[in-house]
Design an enzyme around this catalytic site. Structure first.
Site, PDB file in Angstrom:
ATOM      1  N   LYS A   1       0.847  -1.184   0.000  1.00  0.00           N
ATOM      2  CA  LYS A   1       0.000   0.000   0.000  1.00  0.00           C
ATOM      3  C   LYS A   1       0.889   1.244   0.000  1.00  0.00           C
ATOM      4  O   LYS A   1       1.818   1.352   0.792  1.00  0.00           O
ATOM      5  CB  LYS A   1      -0.918   0.005   1.227  1.00  0.00           C
TER       6      LYS A   1
ATOM      7  N   GLU B   1     -19.144  -5.484  11.014  1.00  0.00           N
ATOM      8  CA  GLU B   1     -20.077  -4.698  11.829  1.00  0.00           C
ATOM      9  C   GLU B   1     -21.112  -5.564  12.538  1.00  0.00           C
ATOM     10  O   GLU B   1     -21.468  -5.296  13.699  1.00  0.00           O
ATOM     11  CB  GLU B   1     -20.771  -3.650  10.954  1.00  0.00           C
TER      12      GLU B   1
ATOM     13  N   ARG C   1     -25.315  -1.874   8.226  1.00  0.00           N
ATOM     14  CA  ARG C   1     -24.983  -3.264   7.919  1.00  0.00           C
ATOM     15  C   ARG C   1     -25.286  -4.195   9.096  1.00  0.00           C
ATOM     16  O   ARG C   1     -25.278  -5.415   8.947  1.00  0.00           O
ATOM     17  CB  ARG C   1     -23.504  -3.374   7.546  1.00  0.00           C
TER      18      ARG C   1
END
Length: 636
Positions: free
Chosen positions: A287, A376, A404
């Site tokens: 990244k 979640e 969610r």
């Protein structure tokens, strides 16, 4: 500021142009694309590290596959900047994430190359599998590719999709972009598995040779492949010295491969086009690749804002006066303050310790803090489990992501009346991240659930006091607050518990009443001051709670005021204003009420104040609404 692309990149307006490039020049295309992204984000801001990490993968995918006929789905979409630049949007890329400009995420309405709108994690495999199944039904000859990060792979939805894909005959390629990061470092057993996993080209070659042979040799009978398939896990364990999670789900696994070798990636992808059925390619990437500071501090450089490309200095506004803190930081420090006094308090976050400032609690009380990954639903039910044992979990989830876990809020927390405190960060407009990240609906979807207290502070002091009240309350409790700063530079006020269901009078007035919920009430203060200059005396009531409503205060308001304006930074349908209208009708009041908030439509991205103005509940909007109610014939 016009940013010029490199010599090769300026000739590439679509992937069709890219496919005309000589393979030997692909590395130069990647270098120019990476520099173009760095130049733009340094000047205009945006997500940074994720797109740099997939430059070679992006180029290889569009070089090998016939996009948009072959359908490419990016998970979340933070990493899709290179994709946008290569698919006809290079000249508009300077408007990325700006009001009325390009979306920061793939968006179907924006381009045919954006095959699926994204923004929340772990959706790509499900979407691509659905596309593949549809095209099987229509007998279309297409490839379907889902690019998913190792962070998004921790979401349960990704495993549900892989479980389904393994029993399908769909032409699906899953590319696992493994950089050991989401926004904060990944956590959990899957992270360890991906870090340690190895594979054997010998095994894959052996498997293919045996498979092809068994298709030709008749003496084993027509079920030869079925018999060998049952033995494959044992064979794989022998050859690889470990079992393979993905192949146990019946996905052909290839890799890991270097995600920054564009020519090797192109060769592998070309070969994989001929392999039928569901399969996964494991790419190891870095990244922030190509920008040293982003490689070394990946969390900080996920979305750094504007910065000096040469020095790496992130540009910040210089303030000469004390500034109010971010609400998330007030939450983090107050949680630690409460936890020091109450050993039962715990902290839970689904992969956002930095974004929610739960990392403050994690540093102070690591044994009482949990980052559960991008999960979640699990975060909510895990919190419920903590609560059954007499603990007081503060479950911090962005408003948009709480959507969610709605079933878990109802079924696992509220039906059982468990004392879980939901702290909903980024409520209201999220700004440049746009509609996938706006926290528009929580007031409406929370207030209809029995046993749940629904609240919002107007400032930092109220947030602290609501957190104290929630920690003492024996039941489910929701507190929502916006992205960004509050209004109190001196915010460390003494803690004083707020009485549940009680609002407060900000200002008495005679001509009109403002009823507000949350931080947006500060706009009403500005509007009141402007109205006073016009000789209009406005009252202002900070309701604090949408559920339970302060009925005593509301009776006082409606008995006194013929004109009432409700203000919220949530959806008008079913939200705070609707709750006020329900009270008014139930009690047979006949005041004239105007509701200001987010309308019934998708509001796109932009700065928060730009979106507030668009929806008419900025200070000017509140002021003009009041004037129109009181002086309908006046011209302003």
């Amino acid at each position: 500021m016009l940013i010029e692309p490199g010599q090769l990149l300026k000739q590439i307006n679509t992937p069709a142009d890219l496919r005309q490039v000589d393979p030997i020049q692909l590395a130069q295309v990647c270098e120019e694309l990476r520099e173009y992204i760095i130049d733009h984000v340094s000047v205009y801001g945006g997500h940074f590290g994720a797109s740099l990490g997939v430059v070679e993968l992006t180029v290889a995918l569009h070089y090998v596959f016939d996009t948009p006929k072959d359908q490419l789905v990016w998970d979340v979409g933070h990493q899709a900047y290179g994709h946008k630049i290569l698919t006809g949007r290079r000249n508009q890329f300077h408007t990325n994430r700006l009001y009325k400009g390009l979306s920061g995420f793939p968006k179907r309405a924006e381009s045919d190359f954006d095959t699926f709108g994204v923004g929340h994690s772990s959706t790509s495999i499900s979407a691509a599998l659905g596309m593949a199944a549809a095209n099987n039904f229509k007998e279309d000859d297409r490839h379907h590719i889902a690019v998913i990060g190792d962070g998004a792979m921790t979401g349960g939805m990704a495993f549900e999709a892989m479980n389904h894909a393994g029993v399908s005959n769909s032409n699906l390629l899953i590319i696992l972009n493994d950089n050991c990061m989401s926004i904060d470092p990944n956590v959990g057993a899957l992270k360890d598995y991906l870090t340690d996993i190895t594979t054997s080209h010998t095994y894959n070659r052996f498997r293919d040779e045996v498979w092809n042979m068994l298709g030709k040799v008749s003496k084993f009978g027509p079920n030869a492949r079925d018999i060998v398939a049952k033995l494959e896990n044992s064979l794989k364990s022998f050859l690889l010295k470990q079992s393979n999670l993905f192949e146990s789900l019946n996905l052909r696994y290839f890799g890991p491969v270097d995600g920054h070798d564009v020519n090797h990636l192109a060769d592998i992808l070309s070969d994989m086009k001929d392999i039928k059925g569901p399969k996964i390619l494991h790419c190891v990437t870095v990244k922030g690749k190509g920008y040293k500071a982003a490689e070394e501090n990946q969390t900080k450089w996920h979305a750094p804002g504007k910065f000096d490309k040469i020095t790496g200095e992130i540009r910040k506004k210089v303030h000469t006066e004390p500034q109010a803190p971010k609400y998330q930081d007030v939450f983090g420090h107050t949680l630690v303050e409460l936890a020091k006094k109450n050993e039962k308090i715990m902290g839970v976050t689904p992969a956002m310790p930095s974004g929610s400032s739960m990392n403050i609690m994690m540093r102070e009380f690591p044994e009482r803090s949990f980052d559960v990954g991008i999960a979640e639903q699990h975060a909510v039910t895990f919190s419920a489990g903590l609560a059954t044992q007499g603990l007081v979990p503060f479950c911090n989830i962005y408003s948009t992501f709480m959507q969610r876990a709605y079933d878990q809020v109802i079924h696992d927390v509220c039906i059982q009346k468990l004392p879980v405190v939901f702290c909903l960060d980024r409520a209201g407009f999220a700004g440049a991240d746009g509609p996938t990240h706006h926290g528009a609906y929580d007031l409406a979807y929370m207030r209809c659930i029995p046993n749940l207290v629904v609240s919002a502070p107007m400032n930092e002091e109220e947030l602290r006091n609501l957190m104290l009240a929630a920690s003492e309350y024996n039941g489910p409790f929701s507190i929502r607050y916006p992205r960004g700063t509050g209004v109190m530079p001196e915010w460390r006020t003494p803690l004083a518990s707020t009485e549940v269901g009680k609002g407060r009078i900000v200002k008495e007035g005679q001509d009109i009443a403002f009823l507000t919920i949350g931080h947006i009430g500060n706009y009403a203060i500005e509007a009141s001051e402007r109205l006073a200059e016009e000789g209009i005396d406005a009252a202002h009531y900070d309701m604090r709670f949408v559920k339970p409503l302060d009925e005593e205060l509301l009776h006082r308001v409606f008995k006194k005021h013929q004109y009432v304006i409700t203000v919220e930074d949530g959806c008008l349908m079913g939200g705070f204003g609707s709750a006020i209208l329900e009270f008014m009708v139930d009690n047979q009041y006949t005041s004239q009420v105007a509701r200001l908030g987010i309308p019934d439509g998708i509001v796109e991205h932009g700065e928060q104040i730009e979106l507030h103005r668009e929806c008419g509940f900025d200070p000017d909007g509140i002021y003009s609404t009041a004037v129109k109610m009181l002086r309908p014939s006046a011209v302003y």
